[in-house]
Structures are given as C-alpha cells and as structure tokens.
Motif scaffolding. Sequence first.
Motif, PDB file in Angstrom:
ATOM      1  N   GLY A  32       0.810  -1.436  -0.098  1.00 32.65           N
ATOM      2  CA  GLY A  32       0.042  -0.151   0.021  1.00 32.65           C
ATOM      3  C   GLY A  32       0.783   1.323  -0.237  1.00 32.65           C
ATOM      4  N   GLY A  33       2.107   1.005   0.273  1.00 30.52           N
ATOM      5  CA  GLY A  33       2.963   2.413  -0.124  1.00 30.52           C
ATOM      6  C   GLY A  33       3.149   3.005   1.378  1.00 30.52           C
ATOM      7  N   GLY A  34       2.383   2.611   2.485  1.00 32.47           N
ATOM      8  CA  GLY A  34       2.667   3.357   3.555  1.00 32.47           C
ATOM      9  C   GLY A  34       3.524   2.775   4.795  1.00 32.47           C
ATOM     10  N   ARG A  35       3.677   1.371   4.513  1.00 31.01           N
ATOM     11  CA  ARG A  35       4.558   0.633   5.256  1.00 31.01           C
ATOM     12  C   ARG A  35       5.611   0.095   4.433  1.00 31.01           C
ATOM     13  NH1 ARG A  35       1.792  -1.602  10.889  1.00 31.01           N
ATOM     14  NH2 ARG A  35       1.080   0.404  11.429  1.00 31.01           N
ATOM     15  N   HIS A  36       6.812  -0.122   4.997  1.00 23.98           N
ATOM     16  CA  HIS A  36       7.787  -0.738   4.343  1.00 23.98           C
ATOM     17  C   HIS A  36       8.456  -1.920   4.874  1.00 23.98           C
ATOM     18  CE1 HIS A  36       7.511   3.010   1.905  1.00 23.98           C
ATOM     19  NE2 HIS A  36       7.518   3.676   2.811  1.00 23.98           N
ATOM     20  N   LEU A  37       8.725  -3.038   4.416  1.00 22.17           N
ATOM     21  CA  LEU A  37       9.409  -4.261   5.029  1.00 22.17           C
ATOM     22  C   LEU A  37      10.800  -4.155   4.700  1.00 22.17           C
ATOM     23  CD1 LEU A  37       9.214  -6.819   6.483  1.00 22.17           C
ATOM     24  CD2 LEU A  37       8.697  -7.974   4.489  1.00 22.17           C
ATOM     25  N   VAL A  38      11.599  -4.262   5.686  1.00 23.14           N
ATOM     26  CA  VAL A  38      13.041  -3.994   5.759  1.00 23.14           C
ATOM     27  C   VAL A  38      13.488  -5.299   6.259  1.00 23.14           C
ATOM     28  CG1 VAL A  38      15.105  -2.814   5.816  1.00 23.14           C
ATOM     29  CG2 VAL A  38      12.760  -1.476   5.518  1.00 23.14           C
ATOM     30  N   PHE A  39      14.624  -5.953   5.560  1.00 19.94           N
ATOM     31  CA  PHE A  39      15.292  -6.996   6.045  1.00 19.94           C
ATOM     32  C   PHE A  39      16.725  -6.177   6.388  1.00 19.94           C
ATOM     33  CE2 PHE A  39      12.782 -10.579   4.076  1.00 19.94           C
ATOM     34  CZ  PHE A  39      11.842 -10.398   5.041  1.00 19.94           C
ATOM     35  N   LEU A  40      17.310  -6.640   7.704  1.00 16.50           N
ATOM     36  CA  LEU A  40      18.599  -6.347   7.776  1.00 16.50           C
ATOM     37  C   LEU A  40      19.458  -7.480   8.275  1.00 16.50           C
ATOM     38  CD1 LEU A  40      20.500  -3.746   7.953  1.00 16.50           C
ATOM     39  CD2 LEU A  40      19.681  -3.146  10.521  1.00 16.50           C
ATOM     40  N   HIS A  41      20.358  -7.897   7.591  1.00 20.14           N
ATOM     41  CA  HIS A  41      21.385  -9.159   7.531  1.00 20.14           C
ATOM     42  C   HIS A  41      22.434  -9.028   8.656  1.00 20.14           C
ATOM     43  CE1 HIS A  41      24.851  -7.826   5.545  1.00 20.14           C
ATOM     44  NE2 HIS A  41      24.141  -7.159   4.724  1.00 20.14           N
ATOM     45  N   GLY A  42      22.785 -10.183   9.003  1.00 21.50           N
ATOM     46  CA  GLY A  42      23.992 -10.133   9.967  1.00 21.50           C
ATOM     47  C   GLY A  42      25.287 -10.069   9.351  1.00 21.50           C
ATOM     48  N   ARG A  43      26.319 -10.871  10.102  1.00 26.82           N
ATOM     49  CA  ARG A  43      27.752 -10.865   9.652  1.00 26.82           C
ATOM     50  C   ARG A  43      27.968 -12.103   8.580  1.00 26.82           C
ATOM     51  NH1 ARG A  43      30.466 -14.867  10.642  1.00 26.82           N
ATOM     52  NH2 ARG A  43      32.504 -13.651  10.047  1.00 26.82           N
ATOM     53  N   SER A  44      29.134 -12.076   8.026  1.00 28.93           N
ATOM     54  CA  SER A  44      29.516 -13.067   7.215  1.00 28.93           C
ATOM     55  C   SER A  44      28.743 -13.268   5.939  1.00 28.93           C
ATOM     56  CB  SER A  44      29.421 -14.421   7.857  1.00 28.93           C
ATOM     57  OG  SER A  44      29.860 -15.520   7.224  1.00 28.93           O
ATOM     58  N   GLN A  45      28.292 -12.151   5.331  1.00 28.52           N
ATOM     59  CA  GLN A  45      27.622 -12.110   4.072  1.00 28.52           C
ATOM     60  C   GLN A  45      28.348 -11.486   2.946  1.00 28.52           C
ATOM     61  OE1 GLN A  45      24.329 -13.586   4.140  1.00 28.52           O
ATOM     62  NE2 GLN A  45      25.087 -13.905   6.199  1.00 28.52           N
ATOM     63  N   GLU A  46      29.788 -11.139   3.018  1.00 26.80           N
ATOM     64  CA  GLU A  46      30.402 -10.381   2.101  1.00 26.80           C
ATOM     65  C   GLU A  46      30.438 -11.523   0.805  1.00 26.80           C
ATOM     66  OE1 GLU A  46      33.026 -12.529   5.145  1.00 26.80           O
ATOM     67  OE2 GLU A  46      31.303 -11.189   5.210  1.00 26.80           O
ATOM     68  N   GLY A  47      30.503 -10.755  -0.216  1.00 29.29           N
ATOM     69  CA  GLY A  47      30.870 -11.644  -1.517  1.00 29.29           C
ATOM     70  C   GLY A  47      29.358 -12.262  -1.926  1.00 29.29           C
ATOM     71  N   LYS A  48      28.446 -12.046  -1.240  1.00 29.51           N
ATOM     72  CA  LYS A  48      27.145 -12.700  -1.572  1.00 29.51           C
ATOM     73  C   LYS A  48      26.253 -11.993  -2.483  1.00 29.51           C
ATOM     74  CE  LYS A  48      27.343 -16.020   2.504  1.00 29.51           C
ATOM     75  NZ  LYS A  48      26.530 -16.540   3.647  1.00 29.51           N
ATOM     76  N   ASP A  49      25.426 -12.599  -3.193  1.00 35.89           N
ATOM     77  CA  ASP A  49      24.360 -11.638  -3.933  1.00 35.89           C
ATOM     78  C   ASP A  49      23.102 -11.143  -3.151  1.00 35.89           C
ATOM     79  OD1 ASP A  49      22.683 -11.038  -5.796  1.00 35.89           O
ATOM     80  OD2 ASP A  49      22.110 -12.934  -6.833  1.00 35.89           O
ATOM     81  N   PRO A  50      23.088  -9.975  -2.902  1.00 39.07           N
ATOM     82  CA  PRO A  50      21.689  -9.577  -2.178  1.00 39.07           C
ATOM     83  C   PRO A  50      20.477 -10.111  -2.660  1.00 39.07           C
ATOM     84  CG  PRO A  50      23.241  -7.586  -2.958  1.00 39.07           C
ATOM     85  CD  PRO A  50      23.863  -8.854  -3.485  1.00 39.07           C
ATOM     86  N   GLY A  51      20.482 -10.092  -3.971  1.00 40.34           N
ATOM     87  CA  GLY A  51      19.052 -10.872  -4.712  1.00 40.34           C
ATOM     88  C   GLY A  51      18.723 -12.098  -4.141  1.00 40.34           C
TER      89      GLY A  51
END
Length: 682
Positions: A383-402
Amino acid sequence: MAACDRTHEERRRQAAAAAGRYRETSGERRAVERQQDAGVDFPDSREALAARAARLLDRQAVPAAMVVEAVRAEPLAAPDAYERILGVSKELQAWSFLPRGARAARTVARISERDGGRELPLGTGFLVSPSLLMTNHHVLPDTAAARHCFAEFDAQVTVDNTPQPPTRLELDPDGFFVADRRLDFALVLVAAGQDQRPPGETFGWNRLSAQGGKLVIGEPVNVIGHPMGRLKEIAVRDNMLQVRLDDFLHYRTDTEPGNSGSPVFNDQWEVVALHHSGVPRTDDQGRVLRVDGQLWQPGDGDDAIDWVSNEGVRISSILKHLAMLPLTPRQRELLAGTGPEAGLQTAPVPAAPLVAPAPAGPPPAVERTVAPTGLPARGGAFGGGRHLVFLHGRSQEGKDPGKLRREWVAGLNQGLVRAGLAPIDPADVWFPYYGDRLAQALVAREAVPRVVESTALAAAEAAAPVSPEARAVYEDMVAEAAVRWDIPQEGLPAAERIGVPADVVGTLRRQLGWLAARSDLDAWTISLVFRDVAAYLDDRRIRDEVLGCVLETMPDQGEVVLVSHSLGTVVGMDLTTRLSPGVTAVHLTTAGSPLGLDSVYRRLLIGGPKRPDKVVNWLNAWCPTDAVAIGCPLHDDWADGLTDVAVLNARDRAHNIAEYLSHPEVAAVVDSHLQARSGQPG
C-alpha cells in the motif's frame, strides 16, 4: 595380496599405534583409576560433566521425575548435581533402551570380500546416512578393494535364536569413497537393492553429531559388530570410557577381530566413536605380549595376545576431517544426510594465507566498492505506507543481495503459510546490503589478514580482534555469555574466579568451548559473530561506514517494519537514531540477537537498554540453543514495549534467520505489522 591379508597387516599396524597411545596416557589412566578407587564415578572435567548433563536433560534422555528425586534431597553444588544426573543415566534405563538398541543394530552390516570364488569376512560397517556406510580404512583401504566387497544387513539371529536370512547389498565406491589412514576410517556408497530404495530407508541410519557432551570418563559404551565374521553380536554396558584423547577414545569392552569398523554407542545409542583396534599389552620396548607374559610371535595368533583395552576414533574428529575435504557438490549432498548435528551441510571455511605483519602506522583508508549496497522494494508495496526491511548479520560478504533476499523471504513465507496467511513477493522487500562494506572495514581495521585454523580449538586466537580495544570488548562478550550459561567456577585459578584471567587465550578457549558444548553452534561460529559485533561497537569509523551503507537503501518516509538478525539487530538499534525524519514509526522484529548482553547494549548509540522513541512495538525471537542469543529473553534488561518469543530451531540451524522466520508465531507478527492501518501500532 588379497584384501584379507592387507586387512590383517594394516590391523597390526593400527594396534601398534594404539598401544603407543595407550603407553603415552598411562599417567592419565592411573589418575582416573585412583579417583574411581576413591569413589568418584565420573572422573572427568567439570566442563565435560556439565555439558554431558545438559545434553541428557535437553534430549530427555533421563526421566525428569528421577532427576528431581536424585537432586532434591539435599543442597548440591553444580558439579555434584551433574554427577547425580549422570548416575541416574548410568544405573537406570527407560524401557526404550532395548528397542532403540535393536533399531541401531539394524544399521550394522558385515563386510565381506569375494576372493577367487570364496567369500571372506573382513569387518563391520554401519550406515551413517541413507546411502553411506562407515568402516575402517584397514577394512576398505581404497576403491579397488571396495569393488570386490559387499555388505550384509540383518546377518543375525532372530528372537527365537535361529539365523535370519541376511540382505546382501553391493558397495559402489565409484559413486562415493573417502578414506583416511591416520583416523582409520572409510566412507563408501552402498548401492540400492532390488527395490531401488537407499538402504537407510530399510535399515535406518545413525545421525552423527560433532557436538560435545556425548560421553564422559566412567560412562558405559556399547559396541555392535561381527566379531570374527560371526553373526551380529553386542558388547553392552559391562565396560566404560577410560581415557579421551584429541582424536581417539580408550575404553574397556569385549571385542574381537571382525569388530573393526563397528559403531561405539553411548547409552542413548548415539555414535561416539568408530571402533578400530584392540590395545595389546606391550613391554618397555613396545613389543606385544601374550596372555602368559611371553613375547608374542606372528605364528601365535591374535587370541594369544593380552588385550588390555580398546581404541575407537572419535566421531567428532572424523566429521571435522570430512568438513575440510575438497568435495564435489554431489559428494557434499550425500554427506549432508549424516544429520543436522554433523556440520557437513555447508562448505568448509578455507584457511587464510600466511602473510607477513604489516608495517606500523595508521590503518589504510576504507575503499568503497562499486558493488550495489542493497535492493529497494518496488513502488507501492504493501500500500505504500509501510515498508518491509530485512537487515542481515555478519558473514554475508561476497554474496548476491538478491539471493539473500529470496532466502529470507522463503523462510518468512514458510512461516506465513503455516500460520494460514498469504506469502509475500521478494520484490516487495527492502534489503540493505552492507556485507562487503563491513568486510573491507574490518580488513582495514585489522591491517593484516591472519592465519585461520579450521578447528574450534583455535577459535579464540583465530577470531579474536587484533585491536586491543576491540579485543577487550570481545573478551567481555565471551566472558559474560559464558557466565550467563553457568560455566563451572570450581577448579579455576583464584585470579580467574575474581575476574582476572591468568591466561587469556586459555580462558577464551575454555569459555568458547563451554558455549559450544551448551549450544548448537560451534566455537568457531560463536567467536566470529562476537568478533564482528565487538569491532562494530568499538570503532566509530566501522559503525559509521556500516550505518551509512544501510541508509543508502532505506525508505525515507512512512512506517518501517524492520526485521533484523544477529549483528543486524545491533546495527538496527543504532539505525533507529539516524532514520530520516519522514519515517514516523518502526515496527521491530529481532532474531538471534546479542542485545541482551550488557557488554553490547551499553555501547549502543541509544546509550543503554531503552526502547528508541520511534520503535512502537518490538518482537524478539530467540532460540535457547543459539549461543549468539544467550542474553535472551530481553525483557529482563530492556524497558517496556518488548515481547519475547522462544522458538526451537533445527540443531544445525540454531542461528539461521530463515529458520527463525519459518516459525508461524514469528511470521504472524511480521504480517500483522504489515497489514495494520497506517498510523496504528500494528
């Protein structure tokens, strides 16, 4: 040379090596015997006793009513309570002991060789996955030998004491074969039978565990095998663990040649070792002695040897060896069937190259990458009023965000479906990505890569930050976590009991080992998470770099439904102080969070354990066996507006975010935050 001759020769070599280890540990064994003569049933370390008691209680391996009866009669210090619990486990068994033993026995097979029209028994093997059989290297030294061998399951007598027709299955070493001479083990693929089903679906298999707490000195062991090629037999309970080495166990029990490759079980029928050799008595020159005390000669036969003990290869050592092998994806897929506690579901961590120390001077500036810092959600989501955000932890370097975003959404959708709710589209989720930026900042901070040993025993040195300030934060976190999980204080040096460790490295190893024994994470994983949290909290430049990177992919208006994990929960708490003024509210979900540790929350930008003004509601999901979440539940330390929910994650995924989100009670709260009317605290 026929396989049976090679097996005999290699068995002699293994017995000589076992005898050498037996001699080297004679002082330790005599100390154990003195304690047992003095009435100490389990003469092991306090840490080992506590980890063993915790495992028994966690798996309900001892009846709760019996435990209560054993410990309630008088006030007991923790070590005495551990021994009471172990005593209950040793002396009294539930009725399931025998049927569970019968179930374990079905996984055991006799291995025989075809040789010129003859069929000669070589040893024993047992299934450790639906298709993989474990035995000794000296039974199956290579693929060529394995091609001439077969396995017979149910080669045993029935309840009426009559022979049962066995099921014969071929080995397929070309499909999978791994062996190691020093650890004397071999793993081989067993071909499917006429029904085309993996053998484990018919006979079952043993789930392996690399965790501690499976056995302490003084406890019984049970061995199932085919001694001298006979029908299946069992040596049960009239025996005990004598000495525990780094890679081997010494125990008293009746075994004979042919038991090579047998599983060694504890009383809960967990595999603790791979039996590989008897231990012969030797003279001062290492020469084998006969039962009559005379020197043994090759023509005397094995029956004439004075066998004084038995030796098995620790199953945890075999699993660690397997985890570091360069295997194909297909081989790793087969190994994954060994069980969630085996630690073989992921690729090994490669050791870092040895490099010379960097010259003194200020650390180099952090270079920004050209890689994308994250993925925004598509317009109009929710609906454009609320936004779902995922915030990852460590050991994610070199990975594909998608790919990472899809993995998080897959876990959440699993939980939503279980809760009877509609799944979401990954494209509707904001995914800030700071993995590469954090890794670069840490390299700049440390100035020099370090050699990383691939064993948990080296985790304290390998993972501890180089910076003295960050190392102090790291040590505080590890020490606080260990105390919160009741690390035994008895037997510590006086300086360490009052908080002044005499040997920091030794103390860190002990503390990390304790955390690993009590949780479903290894010491290496625990130490790396704490290291990165410590570096983030200590260095303002790293903190600013990470927060700046996250803010590049964050909504700047409306309400934010923020789901964070691990180090991301710490970053997310700081993030609430830097959000755009257009963000009016934050609906927070944390999972696997270290925010319950005083050494963490007092270093946050908000200044301590107080809910930020923009956070209108907060769900904290934690797993009791996730060592990173050791400070949970959080409500004891944090202010109002917080709801804790305990979930039970799979043992090999205790800290995994997808596992956390797959629980319907967690997913339903996230959904309620998304579906609530804008402006209302959903």
